[in-house]
Design an enzyme around this catalytic site. Structure first.
Site, mmCIF file in Angstrom:
data_model
loop_
_atom_site.group_PDB
_atom_site.id
_atom_site.type_symbol
_atom_site.label_atom_id
_atom_site.label_comp_id
_atom_site.label_asym_id
_atom_site.label_seq_id
_atom_site.Cartn_x
_atom_site.Cartn_y
_atom_site.Cartn_z
ATOM 1 N N HIS A 1 0.858 -1.189 0.000
ATOM 2 C CA HIS A 1 0.000 0.000 0.000
ATOM 3 C C HIS A 1 0.895 1.240 0.000
ATOM 4 C CE1 HIS A 1 1.063 0.092 4.210
ATOM 5 N NE2 HIS A 1 0.515 -1.096 4.404
ATOM 6 N N GLY B 1 1.943 3.109 2.242
ATOM 7 C CA GLY B 1 2.975 3.111 3.280
ATOM 8 C C GLY B 1 4.249 2.436 2.765
ATOM 9 N N HIS B 2 4.079 1.311 2.056
ATOM 10 C CA HIS B 2 5.255 0.629 1.497
ATOM 11 C C HIS B 2 5.905 1.484 0.400
ATOM 12 C CE1 HIS B 2 2.827 -2.985 2.849
ATOM 13 N NE2 HIS B 2 3.985 -3.212 3.437
ATOM 14 N N GLN C 1 6.397 -16.121 11.334
ATOM 15 C CA GLN C 1 5.937 -15.040 12.222
ATOM 16 C C GLN C 1 4.432 -15.082 12.430
ATOM 17 O OE1 GLN C 1 7.629 -12.002 9.394
ATOM 18 N NE2 GLN C 1 5.968 -10.745 10.153
ATOM 19 N N GLY D 1 9.168 0.632 8.421
ATOM 20 C CA GLY D 1 8.231 1.665 8.866
ATOM 21 C C GLY D 1 8.242 1.811 10.378
ATOM 22 N N GLU D 2 8.030 3.042 10.834
ATOM 23 C CA GLU D 2 7.916 3.284 12.280
ATOM 24 C C GLU D 2 6.595 2.774 12.827
ATOM 25 O OE1 GLU D 2 8.478 7.450 13.010
ATOM 26 O OE2 GLU D 2 10.662 7.263 13.047
ATOM 27 N N LYS D 3 5.648 2.436 11.955
ATOM 28 C CA LYS D 3 4.344 1.988 12.444
ATOM 29 C C LYS D 3 4.512 0.745 13.330
ATOM 30 C CE LYS D 3 1.000 -0.406 10.687
ATOM 31 N NZ LYS D 3 0.533 -1.162 11.875
ATOM 32 N N VAL E 1 2.800 6.438 7.282
ATOM 33 C CA VAL E 1 1.930 7.107 6.303
ATOM 34 C C VAL E 1 0.491 6.900 6.759
ATOM 35 C CG1 VAL E 1 1.224 7.185 3.885
ATOM 36 C CG2 VAL E 1 3.605 6.726 4.481
ATOM 37 N N SER F 1 -2.135 0.265 6.876
ATOM 38 C CA SER F 1 -1.764 -1.096 7.240
ATOM 39 C C SER F 1 -2.555 -2.045 6.363
ATOM 40 C CB SER F 1 -2.137 -1.340 8.706
ATOM 41 O OG SER F 1 -2.179 -2.719 8.976
HETATM 42 O O1 PAF Z 1 6.782 -5.752 8.576
HETATM 43 C C1 PAF Z 1 6.704 -6.732 7.801
HETATM 44 O O2 PAF Z 1 6.080 -6.663 6.736
HETATM 45 C C2 PAF Z 1 7.392 -8.039 8.186
HETATM 46 O O3 PAF Z 1 7.349 -8.253 9.544
HETATM 47 C C3 PAF Z 1 8.834 -8.136 7.639
HETATM 48 C C4 PAF Z 1 9.736 -7.104 8.288
HETATM 49 C C5 PAF Z 1 8.842 -7.977 6.138
HETATM 50 C C6 PAF Z 1 9.409 -9.531 7.993
HETATM 51 O O4 PAF Z 1 8.658 -10.552 7.425
#
Ligand code: PAF
Length: 274
Positions: free
Chosen positions: A29, A31-32, A56, A144-146, A173, A182
């Site tokens: 999005h 933000g990226h 994760q 991102g700081e988010k 953002v 997000s």
């Molecule tokens: O913030 C994310 O999108 C993920 O946690 C990351 C840093 C790409 C690791 O998979």
């Protein structure tokens, strides 16, 4: 069009000179895009990684339901000037399998806040980011700081493990309402989206109360959340590196709250004292 690299060998062939890395899980999005734009001038080659990292996700979290929008992501990477999109398979990232022999322990900072809610999350994040650093060999990596705790932990990892990667944090953002961008926002209904704007309003109100000290900050933020009917998982004021807050100087105000289904995170810098 960026070069698409699926393997370590393809990645190596596609990167030249200094390298900036923007790690993502796709579903890109604005933000990226802002992360990519800030990373672009920092090195000769800009690599964006797109990898939905299974380790994760906790067992209850739906890894399969995570949005995968590769073609649209590619178009955003191209528009932001990325040279290489690294989109490895799970086998490329985890050659020893997902229960692989080596993982990274995030230490005490990984056990609080988001780590208390999702105990395996930061082990997975740090492990995959360390792998990405090893594969991409970036000079600089942009986050991102988010996801403030994630940024703090990655910074600490790079420093403590002497990885030699400069970790740069970029401002969050926001949508016009103030809501932090997000990929989880897509799960909000229209009315939830409106209510969720109270999270950033609470942060701003807290930051505005900084001159009155920590209690004034927390009281101001809590009032805005309560008025919007939001009961946060946490509303905390910490030092900028997530340690105990000092009575004056720089601090960080962080909120995690569920609005409808998604759990939203946001944070802001606060100056305490006159
Ligand atoms: O913030 C994310 O999108 C993920 O946690 C990351 C840093 C790409 C690791 O998979």
């Amino acid at each position: 069009m960026p070069t698409i690299a699926r393997t370590a060998a393809e990645l190596r062939a596609a990167t030249v000179g200094s390298v900036a890395l923007v790690p993502t899980m796709g579903a890109l999005h604005d933000g990226h895009v802002s992360l990519m734009e800030q990373a672009r001038p920092l090195a000769k080659t800009l690599v964006v990684s797109i990898f939905v990292n299974p380790t994760q996700f906790a067992p209850g979290e739906d890894l399969d339901a995570y949005p995968r929008t590769f073609e649209a992501d590619l178009a955003r990477c191209e528009a932001a000037g990325a040279d290489v999109v690294f989109a490895p398979s799970v086998a490329e990232m985890y050659p020893a399998g997902l229960d692989g022999a080596i993982t990274l322990d995030p230490g005490p900072l990984g056990a609080v806040l988001e780590g208390a809610e999702r105990p395996t999350r930061f082990r997975g994040v740090l492990t995959v980011v360390a792998k990405l650093f090893g594969l991409v060999r970036p000079n600089v990596a942009v986050f991102g700081e988010k996801d403030y705790q994630q940024l703090a932990l990655i910074r600490l990892m790079s420093r403590e493990l002497r990885l030699g990667v400069e970790v740069v944090g970029c401002p969050t953002v926001r949508e016009a309402s103030g809501l932090a961008m997000s990929s989880r926002n897509q799960y909000l209904s229209d009315s939830e989206r409106e209510r969720a704007a109270a999270i950033s309003a609470a942060l701003r109100s807290g930051a505005d109360a900084g001159a009155g000290g920590a209690d004034a900050v927390l009281t101001a933020a809590a009032k805005i959340l309560a008025d919007a009917g939001i009961d946060p998982d946490y509303l905390v004021l910490t030092s900028p590196d997530l340690g105990p807050v000092q009575p004056t100087g720089e601090a960080r105000l962080l909120i995690a709250a569920r609005v409808g289904k998604p759990r939203l995170l946001d944070n802001i810098s606060v100056t305490l004292g006159a």
